[in-house]
Design an enzyme around this catalytic site. Structure first.
Site, PDB file in Angstrom:
ATOM      1  CG  ASP A   1      -6.506   0.515   0.220  1.00  0.00           C
ATOM      2  OD1 ASP A   1      -5.423   0.328   0.812  1.00  0.00           O
ATOM      3  OD2 ASP A   1      -7.506   0.987   0.784  1.00  0.00           O
TER       4      ASP A   1
ATOM      5  CG  HIS B   1      -1.665   1.245   1.449  1.00  0.00           C
ATOM      6  ND1 HIS B   1      -2.941   1.479   0.988  1.00  0.00           N
ATOM      7  CD2 HIS B   1      -1.289   2.385   2.086  1.00  0.00           C
ATOM      8  CE1 HIS B   1      -3.314   2.694   1.326  1.00  0.00           C
ATOM      9  NE2 HIS B   1      -2.331   3.273   1.997  1.00  0.00           N
ATOM     10  CD  GLU B   2       2.286   3.524   3.753  1.00  0.00           C
ATOM     11  OE1 GLU B   2       2.685   4.632   3.327  1.00  0.00           O
ATOM     12  OE2 GLU B   2       1.214   3.395   4.357  1.00  0.00           O
TER      13      GLU B   2
ATOM     14  CD  GLU C   1      -4.460   6.546   2.344  1.00  0.00           C
ATOM     15  OE1 GLU C   1      -4.199   5.331   2.423  1.00  0.00           O
ATOM     16  OE2 GLU C   1      -3.599   7.425   2.446  1.00  0.00           O
TER      17      GLU C   1
ATOM     18  CG  HIS D   1       0.368   6.267  -0.532  1.00  0.00           C
ATOM     19  ND1 HIS D   1      -0.782   6.884  -0.982  1.00  0.00           N
ATOM     20  CD2 HIS D   1       0.046   5.699   0.646  1.00  0.00           C
ATOM     21  CE1 HIS D   1      -1.747   6.673  -0.107  1.00  0.00           C
ATOM     22  NE2 HIS D   1      -1.276   5.948   0.882  1.00  0.00           N
TER      23      HIS D   1
END
Ligand SMILES: [Zn+2]
Length: 431
Positions: free
Chosen positions: A368, A279-280, A364, A283
């Site tokens: 995801d 997930h990070e 977000e 980003h």
């Protein structure tokens, strides 16, 4: 614009922002309390009623403190501006046997102490009453005080040169000083990016290279799959201060480090650590970080242009409680303009908060989606549920409160979205 008209605009904006803040907080408290005794159906298999009630009580306690803090901040702001607080400090600095640049610095120092004196009891209460009561606090008073002293030293070491430079530019660089100040601000931000992981963060925490473990193997294969190179994987002793867990990137370019809180590694299975990192990575790969940096650069340019305009407007000073006799020529004390601006700006930008929150929530969802393509959607869901439980984050936020403030989508929405992405059952929560 006249001074009286600007005072009226300021008071109305302050009353409106405080009103909205308190109204949203009350809605959040009422909504969470009303759902305290039933775990939402989607989470029944994973979260017990005791944990759910704890999250509700924790949320309510934090909201109550936030309401008090908001009222105290508003009173202090009024006292410092229209109440003549800052004017008294400015008048006092006029008597100091130093040059105008250092008078401005003295004014910032005294005003800073006043604001810190009001906000410190709230931070103390948050850590030693609320976090303590819910079992999250691991800090002693002496660690808290040491942190405070270190934070102050870092703020002076980095902030004072920047403040001196900006005040000097305001005085000497002519009408386009704000462009120069913007350049200085950009360089400063870059400097922090470089200094933070290597010099600043180690003042507060210990960072140890991540040892050989199943989690590390999974993380390394994920990084290889995504073509991501980093300057190392580190574990931070987050447990020194709190039970909350997290993972993040610091630095930029080739110097990027990946940091896991020890609390996170203890709690999550290797597959879940991998999903959280995916997930990070999302980003990063989707350029969310770069977009944020770009936005903040544009925004700070606009903000500085606004400050440059206001600093030359006599009604700006008089409208915020600085008598014209005290600052006869606006340019004589640019520090006063800067301080007033920093005090008043949040009152006006508060209403923009939902835009920023909405932008962040979109990122977000995208991160995801990236995570489900490169790691297991089920593991991501399980990790999130564990994190919600461990952080006692409410599963039943008030929809309006959440839409206004939350940088992350509400738990149920987010998990349903992950399930849709994975094409699985709506909520694959059973083991
Ligand atoms: Zn995220």
């Amino acid at each position: 614009m006249t001074a009286a008209a600007f005072t009226a605009v300021f008071v109305v904006a302050l009353a409106a922002s405080l009103g909205v803040r308190l109204w949203l907080a009350r809605r959040q408290i009422a909504h969470v309390a009303a759902h305290r005794d039933a775990v939402p159906e989607a989470f029944v298999a994973r979260i017990g009623i005791a944990a759910h009630r704890k999250a509700a009580d924790y949320t309510v306690a934090k909201q109550r403190l936030a309401m008090l803090h908001a009222v105290a901040d508003a009173i202090l702001l009024l006292a410092m501006t229209l109440g003549g607080g800052l004017a008294a400090i400015v008048a006092w600095t006029e008597t100091l046997p130093v040059g105008p640049l250092w008078r401005d610095i003295a004014m910032f120092a005294v005003a800073g102490v006043v604001f810190a004196a009001v906000s410190l009891p709230f931070t103390w209460y948050h850590t030693f009453r609320i976090e303590e009561r819910f079992g999250f606090n691991r800090m002693t008073l002496s660690l808290w005080l040491t942190d405070l002293a270190k934070g102050f030293a870092v703020a002076v070491a980095l902030g004072l040169p920047l403040l001196l430079l900006v005040l000097w530019l305001m005085r000497t660089a002519g009408p386009s000083w704000w462009l120069w100040a913007w350049g200085a601000w950009m360089v400063f931000q870059l400097l922090i990016l470089v200094l933070y992981p290597t010099l600043i963060a180690p003042l507060f925490n210990k960072f140890t290279p991540m040892g050989e473990s199943p989690a590390r193997e999974r993380v390394e294969s994920l990084l290889a799959r995504c073509g991501f190179r980093s300057a190392g994987l580190f574990v931070m002793d987050g447990s020194k201060r709190s039970g909350h867990g997290n993972a993040y990137f610091t630095g930029f370019g080739k110097a990027k480090r990946i940091v896991f809180f020890d609390t996170l590694l203890l709690r999550l299975a290797p597959e879940e650590v991998e999903a959280v990192l995916a997930h990070e990575l999302g980003h990063y790969k989707l350029k969310h970080v770069a977009k944020r940096v770009l936005w903040s650069a544009l925004l700070s340019l606009a903000i500085l242009a606004l400050l440059a305009w206001l600093a030359g407007a006599p009604w700006f000073y008089a409208g915020l409680g600085i008598p014209p006799a005290l600052v006869p020529v606006a340019e004589a004390r640019p520090g006063v303009a800067l301080e007033l601006f920093l005090l008043a700006l949040p009152v006006f930008t508060f209403m923009l908060e939902p835009l920023s929150a909405q932008y962040s929530r979109r990122h977000e969802f995208e991160a995801d989606a990236f995570a489900t393509q490169h790691a297991s959607a089920g593991a991501l869901t399980l990790a999130l549920v564990k994190l919600y439980e461990d952080n006692a984050a409410t599963l039943t936020p008030d929809p309006l409160h959440s839409a206004f403030y939350d940088s992350h989508p509400p738990a149920a929405t987010r998990i349903a979205h992950i399930a849709t992405l994975a094409g699985g059952p709506p909520l694959p929560l059973a083991a």
